[in-house]
Design an enzyme around this catalytic site. Structure first.
Site, PDB file in Angstrom:
ATOM      1  N   TYR A  14      44.820 -61.340   3.794  1.00 19.15           N
ATOM      2  CA  TYR A  14      46.190 -60.663   2.902  1.00 19.15           C
ATOM      3  C   TYR A  14      47.481 -61.345   3.004  1.00 19.15           C
ATOM      4  O   TYR A  14      48.218 -60.926   1.582  1.00 19.15           O
ATOM      5  CB  TYR A  14      46.729 -59.333   4.027  1.00 19.15           C
ATOM      6  CG  TYR A  14      47.418 -58.003   3.924  1.00 19.15           C
ATOM      7  CD1 TYR A  14      46.542 -56.869   3.022  1.00 19.15           C
ATOM      8  CD2 TYR A  14      48.906 -58.470   3.890  1.00 19.15           C
ATOM      9  CE1 TYR A  14      47.871 -55.837   2.417  1.00 19.15           C
ATOM     10  CE2 TYR A  14      49.707 -56.888   3.562  1.00 19.15           C
ATOM     11  CZ  TYR A  14      49.058 -55.936   2.627  1.00 19.15           C
ATOM     12  OH  TYR A  14      49.566 -54.558   2.534  1.00 19.15           O
ATOM     13  N   GLU A  62      50.455 -62.918  -5.656  1.00 17.55           N
ATOM     14  CA  GLU A  62      50.660 -61.639  -6.761  1.00 17.55           C
ATOM     15  C   GLU A  62      52.400 -62.494  -6.708  1.00 17.55           C
ATOM     16  O   GLU A  62      52.711 -62.219  -7.939  1.00 17.55           O
ATOM     17  CB  GLU A  62      50.956 -60.539  -5.950  1.00 17.55           C
ATOM     18  CG  GLU A  62      49.316 -60.049  -5.815  1.00 17.55           C
ATOM     19  CD  GLU A  62      49.368 -59.054  -4.892  1.00 17.55           C
ATOM     20  OE1 GLU A  62      50.355 -57.924  -5.002  1.00 17.55           O
ATOM     21  OE2 GLU A  62      48.454 -58.801  -3.984  1.00 17.55           O
TER      22      GLU A  62
END
Length: 335
Positions: free
Chosen positions: A259, A266
């Site tokens: 995660y 991103e």
């Protein structure tokens, strides 16, 4: 007691052990011949204060007495805290029957959902389709990585984007499922993750050809797909009441490294796109006079970067609570 020797032969319990009593160390031994046949394998448990010996009857019925001899041995005394006679057992059985009947009455008052099986079938199919889609992405990227090496980084988007578009568009159904109560997942973490991914996929990568050949695309897609390889089959099996402990552990553990890595990828993607949006002016909004102000899209992206890290923190807390709930120490039920 030291080295207790407990055996049962010919329906007779033989006990022998060395212990320390009022007269010092002594050998303690006795024999008990039971009234009816018992299991020849007793279960013994030694504690600091006592020795517990559990002997199981071969047939579940009531005995007139414990021993074959009518007169009870002097050393043998009943423990009335555990004593249960036939009338007590009948009362206990009656209470259990009444409890069962009351439970059935309560359940009968609750209206049955006529669409229960249809909803379950839909959730199974949804999770299955998503699992197959992300499996295709993961396998395709892995094979290409082994064959082409680093060269596979540069055309990841052109090879994988169609399937990723499909899976991430379909993922919008998870928000709807939570809104209408099909699943018990909290709404806010689902919205943050799905819209965050789709913003990167459709707005950043989908609108800028210059970004589609960047190596960061490979890492974004790879981290996303690995996470979903365990999440969707876990939910699919949960729909039919099956729990696979290894899968449960993986579902609530692999996100710990993946995660943050996915969020970092991103963020890198957004940072790399800011100069391109500044140069092209794409998505920048000019307000009409008299304000005569232009909202620059790169400025929006900089604000989004802050929101991205805040969202990672919020979702990380949510996932950590879920992990503690499913993998934490089980609380013992009070008897």
């Amino acid at each position: 007691l030291q080295n207790p020797d407990v055996t049962i032969s010919d329906n007779v319990l033989h006990f022998r052990a060395q212990g320390h009593g009022a007269k010092g160390d002594n050998i303690y031994e006795f024999e008990i011949e039971f009234l009816e046949p018992v299991d020849p394998k007793p279960v013994c448990r030694v504690t600091q204060r006592q020795l517990n010996i559990t002997v199981q009857k071969k047939e579940s019925n009531w005995w007139e007495r414990l021993t074959k001899q009518e007169k009870r041995p002097l050393f043998l005394a009943p423990d009335f805290d555990r004593w249960l006679d036939e009338s007590d057992a009948e009362m206990e059985l009656k209470e259990k029957e009444e409890e069962k009947i009351n439970k059935m009455k309560i359940e009968s008052r609750v209206p049955k959902d006529p669409f229960k099986h249809l909803k379950k079938g839909y959730l199974i199919m949804y999770n299955l389709v998503q699992f197959l889609g992300f499996s295709w992405i993961f396998v395709n990227m892995t094979v290409r990585l082994f064959i082409l090496g680093k060269d596979s980084f540069y055309d990841t988007f052109h090879t994988i984007s169609d399937m990723m578009y499909f899976c991430q568009t379909l993922a919008l159904m998870e928000i709807m499922n939570s809104l209408i109560g099909l699943v018990r997942s909290p709404l806010i973490p689902s919205v943050m993750q799905i819209f965050g991914r789709n913003f990167v996929l459709f707005v950043i990568l989908g609108s800028l050809e210059e970004m589609q050949s960047k190596p960061v695309v490979f890492f974004i897609f790879y981290f996303w797909s690995i996470t979903e390889l365990f999440r969707y089959p876990y939910y699919m099996l949960s729909c039919i009441g099956i729990e696979w402990k290894l899968l449960t552990w993986l579902r609530y553990t692999v996100w710990i490294p993946l995660y943050p890595l996915g969020g970092l990828s991103e963020a890198v993607c957004i940072v790399q796109s800011i100069p391109i949006f500044s140069e092209t002016g794409k998505f920048s909004l000019g307000l009409p006079n008299p304000l005569n102000v232009t909202i620059q899209f790169p400025f929006v992206l900089q604000i989004y970067l802050i929101a991205l890290f805040l969202g990672i923190f919020v979702n990380f807390r949510h996932l950590y609570k879920q992990r503690k709930q499913h993998l934490g120490p089980k609380k013992r039920k009070m008897k």
